[in-house]
Design an enzyme around this catalytic site. Structure first.
Site, mmCIF file in Angstrom:
data_model
loop_
_atom_site.group_PDB
_atom_site.id
_atom_site.type_symbol
_atom_site.label_atom_id
_atom_site.label_comp_id
_atom_site.label_asym_id
_atom_site.label_seq_id
_atom_site.Cartn_x
_atom_site.Cartn_y
_atom_site.Cartn_z
ATOM 1 N N CYS A 19 6.079 -5.778 15.455
ATOM 2 C CA CYS A 19 5.800 -4.909 16.605
ATOM 3 C C CYS A 19 4.382 -5.237 17.070
ATOM 4 C CB CYS A 19 5.926 -3.433 16.219
ATOM 5 S SG CYS A 19 7.611 -3.000 15.721
ATOM 6 N N CYS A 66 3.282 8.489 1.864
ATOM 7 C CA CYS A 66 3.763 7.521 2.841
ATOM 8 C C CYS A 66 4.051 6.240 2.071
ATOM 9 C CB CYS A 66 2.653 7.330 3.882
ATOM 10 S SG CYS A 66 3.069 6.175 5.162
ATOM 11 N N CYS A 87 1.102 -3.240 15.652
ATOM 12 C CA CYS A 87 1.085 -2.842 14.241
ATOM 13 C C CYS A 87 0.454 -3.934 13.378
ATOM 14 C CB CYS A 87 2.514 -2.570 13.775
ATOM 15 S SG CYS A 87 2.613 -2.118 12.035
ATOM 16 N N CYS A 103 6.185 -7.126 6.817
ATOM 17 C CA CYS A 103 7.265 -6.640 7.687
ATOM 18 C C CYS A 103 7.719 -7.781 8.588
ATOM 19 C CB CYS A 103 6.773 -5.469 8.536
ATOM 20 S SG CYS A 103 8.093 -4.721 9.529
ATOM 21 N N GLU A 111 0.821 -1.201 0.000
ATOM 22 C CA GLU A 111 0.000 0.000 0.000
ATOM 23 C C GLU A 111 0.858 1.256 0.000
ATOM 24 O OE1 GLU A 111 -2.608 -0.823 3.304
ATOM 25 O OE2 GLU A 111 -3.961 -1.943 2.018
HETATM 26 N N1 SAH Z 1 9.109 0.164 10.314
HETATM 27 C C1 SAH Z 1 9.118 1.599 10.455
HETATM 28 C C2 SAH Z 1 7.894 2.260 9.822
HETATM 29 C C3 SAH Z 1 6.650 1.906 10.571
HETATM 30 S S1 SAH Z 1 5.171 2.840 10.383
HETATM 31 C C4 SAH Z 1 9.202 1.975 11.928
HETATM 32 O O1 SAH Z 1 9.036 1.089 12.757
HETATM 33 O O2 SAH Z 1 9.481 3.133 12.219
HETATM 34 C C5 SAH Z 1 5.419 4.388 11.140
HETATM 35 C C6 SAH Z 1 5.082 4.551 12.618
HETATM 36 O O3 SAH Z 1 3.780 4.102 12.990
HETATM 37 C C7 SAH Z 1 6.046 3.791 13.518
HETATM 38 O O4 SAH Z 1 6.462 4.645 14.547
HETATM 39 C C8 SAH Z 1 5.183 2.690 14.054
HETATM 40 O O5 SAH Z 1 5.689 2.157 15.248
HETATM 41 C C9 SAH Z 1 3.861 3.377 14.203
HETATM 42 N N2 SAH Z 1 2.711 2.473 14.319
HETATM 43 C C10 SAH Z 1 2.633 1.174 13.944
HETATM 44 N N3 SAH Z 1 1.402 0.689 14.205
HETATM 45 C C11 SAH Z 1 0.691 1.701 14.748
HETATM 46 C C12 SAH Z 1 -0.666 1.823 15.197
HETATM 47 N N4 SAH Z 1 -1.527 0.802 15.114
HETATM 48 N N5 SAH Z 1 -1.058 3.022 15.676
HETATM 49 C C13 SAH Z 1 -0.202 4.073 15.716
HETATM 50 N N6 SAH Z 1 1.071 4.018 15.316
HETATM 51 C C14 SAH Z 1 1.516 2.841 14.822
#
Ligand code: SAH
Length: 374
Positions: free
Chosen positions: A131, A120, A134, A127, A107
């Site tokens: 985490c 974005c 996420c 991934c 996406e």
């Molecule tokens: N892999 C990268 C990009 C991730 S997306 C990273 O970890 O930085 C960008 C941001 O959104 C990251 O800070 C991630 O931790 C956060 N994120 C992921 N899931 C989320 C959610 N459900 N709600 C809010 N932020 C989220």
């Protein structure tokens, strides 16, 4: 005598093996042209045609000699994935699927604003980091995106925006699917093209690579690129961060913050941004806000608080408005530079951490997730 080398290669396969110029940054194109015995400044002309004018037909590149055009036509290709399945949110955010050649899709999300337009982008299909808050991580990992699949997201969206004569694309954030710093070999050339004045000509402060904390990647970003850095912190101690961002077990907080200090030093004071997603009753207490101030005390940085974006099956909930306000107030009182991210695109699941694309489920994934981190 080996017969393998006389086996005819099917035409489609042959084309797929040809170098795709869409994935070459200036240095890559210069060395390719050098191999062909061509002058290096042709790279500038090619980049302008491909990325700025978005022309993919070598014959239309009229400032290149006919001989070079024919040669490029015969030996190279200009291919990029299609954007399909557009969704538009009530707040103007748009999300597309980028169809990849192997049947999977990632996406890409465009967030228009009055002063800027932010894309974005995704860096991986799925991934590997998992985490715990996420949606992308929950879906498993297929593979890294190639440079042209990353830069293709800009190319395609630029083309759509140009036809509509609406807001221009001014910012790129690597906050779509995947961990960009586990894919440096493809992400860094893509970033180079984003900053290249002949290609997308974006300001280095407006291209941000966001990482969960891949330390070797932070060092490479500092040395090999000029783009900005964002680090997903989300916790102020290793015990909690191990749970929320499991890569912390390989790259714990103290080492991560040291890598950020080195980034600042190498970049002559460029400040990283720390992202902190507020998870109700998990990491949002006043004590944790105080700890955050202590942790970042000697590190010039910006803080970005992100409201948790729920998704089906999520184990967390957002912090209340009062708790969010209090958390932010403690940081501001402590002298931190803090912003609270406004959630955009939530009604089409386009907000942070809600992107799932169409990847092969864990059980069927094409490639196992890497077990050893760099
Ligand atoms: N892999 C990268 C990009 C991730 S997306 C990273 O970890 O930085 C960008 C941001 O959104 C990251 O800070 C991630 O931790 C956060 N994120 C992921 N899931 C989320 C959610 N459900 N709600 C809010 N932020 C989220």
């Amino acid at each position: 005598m080996a017969v393998d080398n006389v086996t005819p290669v099917p035409a489609g396969e042959q084309a797929a093996r040809m170098v795709n110029l869409l994935g070459c940054d200036r240095a890559g194109l210069e060395s390719y042209l050098d191999e062909l015995g061509e002058r290096k400044f042709r790279a500038h002309q090619l980049i302008k045609w491909i990325h700025s004018r978005r022309i993919l037909d070598f014959n239309a590149m009229t400032d290149l000699s006919q001989a070079l055009r024919s040669r490029l036509e015969a030996c190279t290709r200009l291919a990029l994935p299609e954007l399909t399945a557009e969704h538009q949110a009530r707040d103007g955010v748009r999300k597309w699927l980028l169809q990849l050649a192997d049947g999977i899709a990632v996406e890409t999300v465009y967030i228009p604003g009055p002063q800027r337009g932010t894309l974005c982008v995704s860096a991986q299909a799925g991934c590997p980091l998992a985490c715990s808050f996420c949606a992308t991580g929950a879906g498993g990992f297929n593979r890294n995106l190639n440079t042209w699949e990353i830069v293709g997201q800009l190319w395609r969206v630029q083309q759509i925006l140009a036809a509509e004569a609406g807001t221009a694309l001014t910012n790129v954030v690597f906050m779509g699917m995947g961990e960009p710093l586990l894919n440096c070999d493809n992400v860094l050339p893509a970033v180079n093209l984003m900053l290249d004045p002949s290609a997308y000509n974006l300001s280095r402060r407006r291209v941000t690579v966001s990482t969960a904390g891949v330390i070797p990647g932070i060092a490479r970003l500092a040395r090999e690129s000029r783009a900005s850095l964002a680090v997903s912190l989300h916790a102020t101690d290793d015990a909690l961060r191990d749970q929320l961002v499991p890569i912390n077990r390989s790259y714990p907080l103290a080492r991560l913050l040291e890598a950020c200090r080195e980034f600042c030093a190498l970049r002559g004071g460029d400040k990283p941004t720390f992202e902190y997603t507020l998870l109700g009753n998990v990491n949002d207490s006043p004590a944790q806000a105080q700890q955050l101030l202590v942790l970042l005390d000697d590190l010039p940085c910006k803080l970005n608080l992100i409201p948790f974006n729920p998704y089906p099956g999520a184990r967390f909930r957002p912090s209340t408005a009062e708790v969010t306000e209090q958390f932010q107030a403690i940081l501001i009182d402590g002298g931190a530079s803090v912003t609270l991210r406004r959630t955009r695109g939530a009604d089409i699941a386009a907000a942070c951490g809600q992107l799932t694309g169409r990847v092969q489920p864990r059980a069927k994934r094409l490639q196992p997730a890497p077990t050893a981190l760099p």
